[in-house]
Design a protein around this motif. Structure first.
Motif, short mmCIF file in Angstrom:
data_model
loop_
_atom_site.label_atom_id
_atom_site.label_comp_id
_atom_site.label_asym_id
_atom_site.label_seq_id
_atom_site.Cartn_x
_atom_site.Cartn_y
_atom_site.Cartn_z
N ARG A 89 0.86 -1.18 0.00
CA ARG A 89 0.00 0.00 0.00
C ARG A 89 0.90 1.23 0.00
N PRO A 90 0.63 2.19 -0.88
CA PRO A 90 1.42 3.42 -0.86
C PRO A 90 1.28 4.12 0.49
N ARG A 91 2.33 4.83 0.87
CA ARG A 91 2.31 5.56 2.14
C ARG A 91 1.26 6.66 2.08
N VAL A 92 0.56 6.85 3.17
CA VAL A 92 -0.54 7.81 3.23
C VAL A 92 -0.07 9.22 2.88
N PHE A 93 1.09 9.60 3.32
CA PHE A 93 1.56 10.97 3.09
C PHE A 93 2.47 11.08 1.89
N GLY A 94 2.47 10.08 1.01
CA GLY A 94 3.17 10.17 -0.26
C GLY A 94 4.61 9.70 -0.23
N ASN A 95 5.26 9.90 -1.37
CA ASN A 95 6.67 9.58 -1.58
C ASN A 95 6.98 8.09 -1.59
N THR A 96 6.02 7.24 -1.94
CA THR A 96 6.30 5.82 -2.08
C THR A 96 7.10 5.61 -3.36
N LEU A 97 8.19 4.85 -3.27
CA LEU A 97 9.05 4.59 -4.42
C LEU A 97 9.64 3.20 -4.27
N PHE A 98 9.53 2.40 -5.33
CA PHE A 98 10.21 1.11 -5.42
C PHE A 98 11.08 1.14 -6.67
N TRP A 99 12.26 0.55 -6.57
CA TRP A 99 13.14 0.44 -7.73
C TRP A 99 13.73 -0.96 -7.77
N CYS A 100 14.18 -1.37 -8.95
CA CYS A 100 14.73 -2.71 -9.12
C CYS A 100 16.02 -2.67 -9.92
N HIS A 101 16.86 -3.64 -9.64
CA HIS A 101 18.06 -3.92 -10.44
C HIS A 101 17.82 -5.29 -11.06
N LEU A 102 17.90 -5.37 -12.39
CA LEU A 102 17.72 -6.62 -13.11
C LEU A 102 19.01 -6.95 -13.83
N ALA A 109 20.16 -3.61 -15.73
CA ALA A 109 19.37 -2.38 -15.80
C ALA A 109 18.89 -2.07 -14.39
N ALA A 110 18.86 -0.80 -14.04
CA ALA A 110 18.35 -0.35 -12.75
C ALA A 110 17.36 0.79 -13.03
N PHE A 111 16.17 0.72 -12.42
CA PHE A 111 15.14 1.70 -12.73
C PHE A 111 14.03 1.67 -11.68
N ASP A 112 13.24 2.73 -11.62
CA ASP A 112 12.08 2.81 -10.73
C ASP A 112 10.96 1.97 -11.32
N VAL A 113 10.27 1.20 -10.47
CA VAL A 113 9.15 0.39 -10.92
C VAL A 113 7.81 0.89 -10.38
N TYR A 114 7.85 1.71 -9.33
CA TYR A 114 6.64 2.36 -8.82
C TYR A 114 7.03 3.70 -8.22
N TRP A 115 6.36 4.73 -8.64
CA TRP A 115 6.52 6.07 -8.09
C TRP A 115 5.17 6.76 -8.23
N GLU A 116 5.01 7.86 -7.55
CA GLU A 116 3.72 8.54 -7.56
C GLU A 116 3.65 9.45 -8.78
N ASN A 117 2.86 8.97 -9.78
CA ASN A 117 2.76 9.67 -11.04
C ASN A 117 1.45 9.25 -11.71
N GLU A 118 0.65 10.22 -12.10
CA GLU A 118 -0.66 9.93 -12.67
C GLU A 118 -0.58 9.10 -13.95
N ALA A 119 0.40 9.35 -14.80
CA ALA A 119 0.54 8.58 -16.05
C ALA A 119 0.86 7.11 -15.73
N LEU A 120 1.71 6.86 -14.73
CA LEU A 120 2.01 5.49 -14.34
C LEU A 120 0.76 4.83 -13.76
N TYR A 121 0.02 5.53 -12.92
CA TYR A 121 -1.21 4.98 -12.35
C TYR A 121 -2.14 4.51 -13.48
N TYR A 122 -2.30 5.34 -14.49
CA TYR A 122 -3.19 5.02 -15.60
C TYR A 122 -2.70 3.77 -16.34
N LYS A 123 -1.42 3.73 -16.68
CA LYS A 123 -0.88 2.58 -17.42
C LYS A 123 -0.98 1.30 -16.61
#
Length: 157
Positions: A89-102, A109-123
């Motif tokens: 569950r995203p943190r109530v007060f924001g700033n939830t971020l997950f990243w991965c190294h594959l 490759a290293a990149f963010d897999v979840y961040w607070e962004n309306e375009a990401l939410y939609y996709k």
């Protein structure tokens, strides 16, 4: 009881009610169907799931190591045609971020897999992000438009 004590007691009571209602709301399992843009303020109530899918050719194993600021999800070796996933569950007060190294073979490759962004939410259809590792890079599945988009190249080393 003097007015100072009454004010403190009232403040503590109001604060306890707010905290209890936030905790109770965060455990709700809301409808996982359609969310309109007016429900953006309720995103932290939903449980999200991130999937990292191994779609590499020749039965290659994919190394996956994902983290957030608060959680290290560990290192996982994912067989071809399978996935690694987790819920949060995203943190109530924001700033939830997950990243991965594959990584596989001599590529990574290293990149963010979840961040607070309306375009990401939609996709991700407001609760399910699919990251797909292929021979030519990492893709994000756009669930709403039923397509995948190239997001990250592999790097040598």
């Amino acid at each position: 009881m003097n007015s100072y004590c009454k004010n403190i007691m009232f403040f503590l009571l109001v604060r306890a009610i707010v905290i209890i209602s936030l905790i109770a709301s965060s455990s709700l399992e809301l409808d996982q169907g359609y969310h309109d843009d007016n429900n953006m303020r309720f995103l932290w109530f939903d449980k999200w799931q991130v999937h990292v899918v191994n779609d590499l050719s020749n039965k290659k194993t994919l190394l996956v190591h994902c983290k957030s600021k608060d959680d290290d999800l560990g290192i996982h070796n994912i067989a071809a045609g399978t996935e690694y996933n987790w819920k949060f569950r995203p943190r109530v007060f924001g700033n939830t971020l997950f990243w991965c190294h594959l990584a596989y073979d001599n590529l990574h490759a290293a990149f963010d897999v979840y961040w607070e962004n309306e375009a990401l939410y939609y996709k991700c259809d407001y609760n399910d992000c699919f990251w797909i590792a292929r021979d030519d890079g990492i893709y994000l599945k756009d669930i709403r438009n039923n397509r995948v988009e190239h997001r990250h190249p592999w790097k040598l080393g």
